[in-house]
Design a protein around this motif. Structure first.
Motif, short mmCIF file in Angstrom:
data_model
loop_
_atom_site.label_atom_id
_atom_site.label_comp_id
_atom_site.label_asym_id
_atom_site.label_seq_id
_atom_site.Cartn_x
_atom_site.Cartn_y
_atom_site.Cartn_z
N THR A 137 0.87 -1.18 0.00
CA THR A 137 0.00 0.00 0.00
C THR A 137 0.90 1.23 0.00
O THR A 137 2.08 1.12 0.31
CB THR A 137 -0.88 0.07 1.27
OG1 THR A 137 -0.02 0.16 2.40
CG2 THR A 137 -1.78 -1.13 1.39
N GLN A 202 3.18 1.08 6.66
CA GLN A 202 2.82 0.52 5.36
C GLN A 202 2.43 -0.93 5.53
O GLN A 202 3.04 -1.67 6.30
CB GLN A 202 4.04 0.62 4.43
CG GLN A 202 3.80 0.14 3.02
CD GLN A 202 5.04 0.31 2.16
OE1 GLN A 202 6.16 0.11 2.63
NE2 GLN A 202 4.86 0.68 0.90
N ARG A 387 -8.15 -1.74 -5.76
CA ARG A 387 -8.79 -1.20 -4.56
C ARG A 387 -9.34 -2.36 -3.75
O ARG A 387 -10.12 -3.16 -4.25
CB ARG A 387 -9.91 -0.26 -4.97
CG ARG A 387 -10.49 0.43 -3.79
CD ARG A 387 -11.16 1.72 -4.20
NE ARG A 387 -11.50 2.44 -2.99
CZ ARG A 387 -12.50 3.30 -2.93
NH1 ARG A 387 -13.19 3.55 -3.99
NH2 ARG A 387 -12.75 3.91 -1.80
N ASP A 388 -8.92 -2.41 -2.50
CA ASP A 388 -9.40 -3.46 -1.61
C ASP A 388 -10.87 -3.23 -1.31
O ASP A 388 -11.26 -2.15 -0.89
CB ASP A 388 -8.58 -3.44 -0.32
CG ASP A 388 -8.84 -4.65 0.54
OD1 ASP A 388 -7.88 -5.35 0.86
OD2 ASP A 388 -10.01 -4.92 0.90
N GLU A 393 -8.77 0.68 0.55
CA GLU A 393 -7.49 1.29 0.24
C GLU A 393 -6.90 0.71 -1.05
O GLU A 393 -7.20 -0.42 -1.45
CB GLU A 393 -6.50 1.15 1.41
CG GLU A 393 -6.05 -0.25 1.68
CD GLU A 393 -5.18 -0.33 2.94
OE1 GLU A 393 -4.97 0.69 3.60
OE2 GLU A 393 -4.75 -1.44 3.25
N TYR A 394 -6.09 1.53 -1.72
CA TYR A 394 -5.45 1.11 -2.95
C TYR A 394 -4.14 0.40 -2.64
O TYR A 394 -3.46 0.75 -1.69
CB TYR A 394 -5.16 2.32 -3.84
CG TYR A 394 -6.39 2.89 -4.47
CD1 TYR A 394 -6.93 2.32 -5.61
CD2 TYR A 394 -7.01 4.00 -3.91
CE1 TYR A 394 -8.06 2.84 -6.20
CE2 TYR A 394 -8.16 4.52 -4.48
CZ TYR A 394 -8.68 3.93 -5.62
OH TYR A 394 -9.81 4.45 -6.19
N TYR A 395 -3.83 -0.60 -3.42
CA TYR A 395 -2.52 -1.21 -3.25
C TYR A 395 -1.97 -1.63 -4.61
O TYR A 395 -2.69 -1.73 -5.59
CB TYR A 395 -2.60 -2.41 -2.30
CG TYR A 395 -3.57 -3.48 -2.72
CD1 TYR A 395 -3.21 -4.44 -3.66
CD2 TYR A 395 -4.85 -3.52 -2.18
CE1 TYR A 395 -4.10 -5.42 -4.04
CE2 TYR A 395 -5.75 -4.49 -2.56
CZ TYR A 395 -5.37 -5.45 -3.50
OH TYR A 395 -6.24 -6.40 -3.89
#
Ligand SMILES: [Zn+2]
Ligand SMILES: [Zn+2]
Length: 699
Positions: A137, A202, A387-388, A393-395
């Protein structure tokens, strides 16, 4: 049963702080030097705040302390960190004052816990895990000491820090049960993030290495939290060894307080540099490898060992063997990297042995991954920002070519790859990196990966009278990245059928007899040995041969003024790689005439099987790649399209010969060619006569 820590506490033999202080001050390595005193000095001069300890040193110094560290890492690391601060205070008081917290980081625990075995029994303990970092992330900020504002009617408003002692453990911040200033639990508590103490934070995901995953199972993975200096110390695709503390957090999906997920809070992370060291080669192995290389038939034996249950296809097996060994990567004077990886594509009719060949290649390749064009995960073949669904959240997640960095990706059904991969795979195959910039994540990942791919013909069967580009659903720009392309046809031939039938029957009757020439585990070691140590150089003789072939091909094409360039610098580079790989197969350090000849022979086979212009009989790389012949082929392609059009327009679901000829004539295509095309399409099994004089496409 008394646990070790209970035993240690009972006997009260360990004052961790004092012991650790003593260890750092007095430990001497084999050469008699004060290893950790020196490291502390270095840490101060470099302006760092972490002291890295080899677990084995601590164990030699005091095995009880070392065992306690595994059992109760939170306490021991906290005390060790304070001991380091004390030592630095003696050495450089100003520096010690300027650092909030020193870290003691532990490397190389004696045992690696396999990801599959990680269970709650390890909770709160220090473990070492190995795997591939598949996901990261962006860096965030985490509160380690929160500042709250407490307001009540009686006392008014005042601020306090939480927790009062030490720092927050784990990553959940709850409202304090009571105010440490006034003791009241009523009133309002307001968090003041700007006044709280933050550190970089992180989340990453560590996954089992593909070679560790039992066949037919999905790889396991675990979340790891990186904090402070550890943040961004590794990238997706890196093979890492992580030492950390096992923790739990409420399961984010079920939201039930009784269900928890394990995760790791990293203490130390190391990126593995030597990418081929994973295949362990012992001294005895080396002797066997060297002995095998001396066999004058070694190359034939290697090629025969590739998917031995599959009959024939010698050229394709040779190409796969060469790709497994690979050429020599180079950097030109102006800094341009030329890949050593040999990319091979097999286009074949369904029912041919493509998948088996690919699976076998992935099995004997060091760092081999078998996947399909769609990819095993959302990251596909290259990489993706995802995107989770639960956390929002973006990873960044690494795809197959990044995970197989330094090895081989065997990609089945490459024609079915995602649109994003169609854009990114060019860079991966030529520059050997994958760049991504999306949703605030910008990264460039390594993808020094050999691609051995297979694809299905677009029309269900390979049409000999159409170009390669017409036959497979891949853009020319991707096709041109392959060094060799083979067409695997399933054409009836009584002679071949008999041989194939015999071979298949033999395989079923007597699996013993088709044992590979070379045992797969030895072959894998042989290949990684060659990839690791052998860097063959072109002899003048071999260079001359390749150069002559190249010049001759260019000349042939220039004689035809309207013809395109028949062969390009890409094919020249491919020839050199192939010749180098051929030398590597026998562990030879020189590329000889024989190697150059083998490369030229394979290149010719590829060009002839896929690029012969029907009318001129000329090898025409442009026809192969661009799919734009100016001749008969174009007309045949058009006739096929006309049949498709008429079939969909008609009520009976087939195209009448007279209608086809009429439409073709209006576009200047002669009727005799239409008849010829229909005969050939029927022979190839592309169309059939649905009713008298009316043709439909086989689907
Ligand atoms: Zn002390
Ligand atoms: Zn209060």
């Amino acid at each position: 049963m008394t646990t070790l820590s209970a035993e240690l506490e009972q006997e009260q033999i360990v004052d961790v702080h004092e012991k650790f202080y003593e260890f750092v001050r007095s430990f001497r390595d084999r050469n008699g030097s004060y290893k950790y005193r020196e490291r502390i000095k270095q840490m101060i001069t470099m302006g760092q705040k972490s002291l890295i300890i080899d677990y084995n040193d601590l164990y030699l110094f005091d095995n009880r302390l070392a065992r306690l560290l595994i059992e109760k890492p939170d306490e021991v690391l906290q005390q060790a960190s304070e001991a380091v601060k004390e030592i630095v205070l003696h050495e450089a008081p100003d520096y010690a004052e300027s650092i909030d917290r020193f870290y003691v980081r532990i490397r190389a625990l004696p045992r690696v816990v396999p990801l599959r075995r990680l269970r709650s029994e390890y909770l709160g303990k220090l473990v070492m895990l190995e795997g591939i970092l598949v996901r990261t992330t962006p860096v965030k900020e985490k509160i380690v000491k929160a500042r709250f504002m407490h307001c009540t009617r009686e006392h008014g408003c005042h601020k306090f820090d939480w927790p009062p002692e030490g720092e927050l453990v784990g990553d959940i911040l709850e409202r304090p049960p009571a105010c440490p200033v006034c003791g009241s639990s009523s009133g309002t508590f307001r968090l003041l993030p700007e006044e709280s103490k933050l550190i970089d934070w992180q989340r990453i995901v560590l996954q089992e290495r593909p070679e560790e995953v039992p066949p037919g199972q999905l790889p396991r993975s675990i979340e790891v939290v990186l904090q402070d200096e550890l943040v961004d110390s590794a990238r997706p695709g890196d093979r890492v060894s992580i030492v950390g503390i096992v923790r739990v957090r409420p399961d984010s999906i079920s939201k039930k307080r009784a269900v928890y997920d394990l995760y790791i809070e990293a203490n130390h992370i190391e990126v593995s540099q030597k990418i081929l060291e994973e295949v362990v080669i012992t001294r005895e192995d080396e002797e066997r490898i060297r002995a095998l290389a001396k066999d004058p038939w070694v190359r034939k034996r290697i090629i025969a060992s590739i998917a031995p249950a599959i009959y024939g296809h010698w050229d394709i097996k040779e190409a796969i063997a060469l790709a497994l060994f690979g050429g020599v990567p180079k950097v030109t004077e102006d800094g341009v990297r030329i890949r050593g990886d040999i990319h091979v594509l097999i286009v074949g009719d369904p029912g041919t042995a493509k998948s088996q060949l690919l699976q076998y290649a992935a099995r004997i390749a060091p760092r081999g991954i078998y996947t399909t064009g769609k990819g095993a995960t959302a990251a596909g073949l290259t990489a993706a920002v995802i995107r989770d669904k639960t956390t929002g959240e973006y990873y960044l997640e690494a795809g197959a070519l990044v995970l197989a960095d330094g090895g081989v990706a065997a990609i089945d059904e490459i024609d079915k790859m995602r649109d994003e991969d169609r854009v990114a795979i060019h860079e991966a195959m030529e520059q050997q990196t994958v760049s991504i910039a999306k949703a605030g994540i910008v990264a460039k990942l390594n993808a020094r990966t050999t691609v051995i791919a297979a694809g299905n013909p677009k029309f269900g069967r390979y049409l000999t009278n159409r170009t390669l580009a017409d036959n497979i659903n891949l853009p020319v720009t991707i096709l041109s990245r392959f060094d060799l392309i083979f067409i695997l046809k399933d054409r009836p031939s009584p002679e071949e059928d008999r041989k194939l039938a015999r071979h298949v029957l033999e395989v079923h009757r007597e699996t013993e007899r088709i044992k590979p020439e070379i045992d797969p585990s030895l072959l894998k070691k042989y290949i990684s040995y060659a990839r690791r140590y052998i860097r063959p150089r072109l002899t003048p003789e071999a260079s001359k041969l390749i150069e002559d072939f190249y010049v001759e091909m260019r000349r042939m094409s220039s004689e035809n003024p309207e013809g395109p360039i028949a062969i390009t610098a890409r094919q020249l580079e491919a020839l050199i790689r192939l010749a180098e790989a051929h030398a590597k197969m026998a562990l030879r350090t020189e590329v000889t005439r024989e190697d150059a000849e083998a490369a030229i022979r394979l290149m010719k086979t590829f060009l002839e099987s896929s690029g012969m212009d029907i009318e001129s009989g000329r090898i025409d790389i442009d026809v192969i790649m661009t799919g734009k012949p100016r001749s008969k082929q174009e007309k045949l392609t058009r006739i096929m399209e006309i049949i498709e059009e008429l079939e969909s327009e008609s009520e009976e679901g087939c195209a009448r010969l007279r209608e086809i000829q009429k439409r073709a004539a209006s576009e200047g295509i002669e009727s005799s060619l239409v008849e010829e095309a229909i005969r050939s399409f029927r022979r190839d099994g592309i169309i059939y006569e649905k009713s008298l004089g009316c043709y439909a496409i086989v689907r």
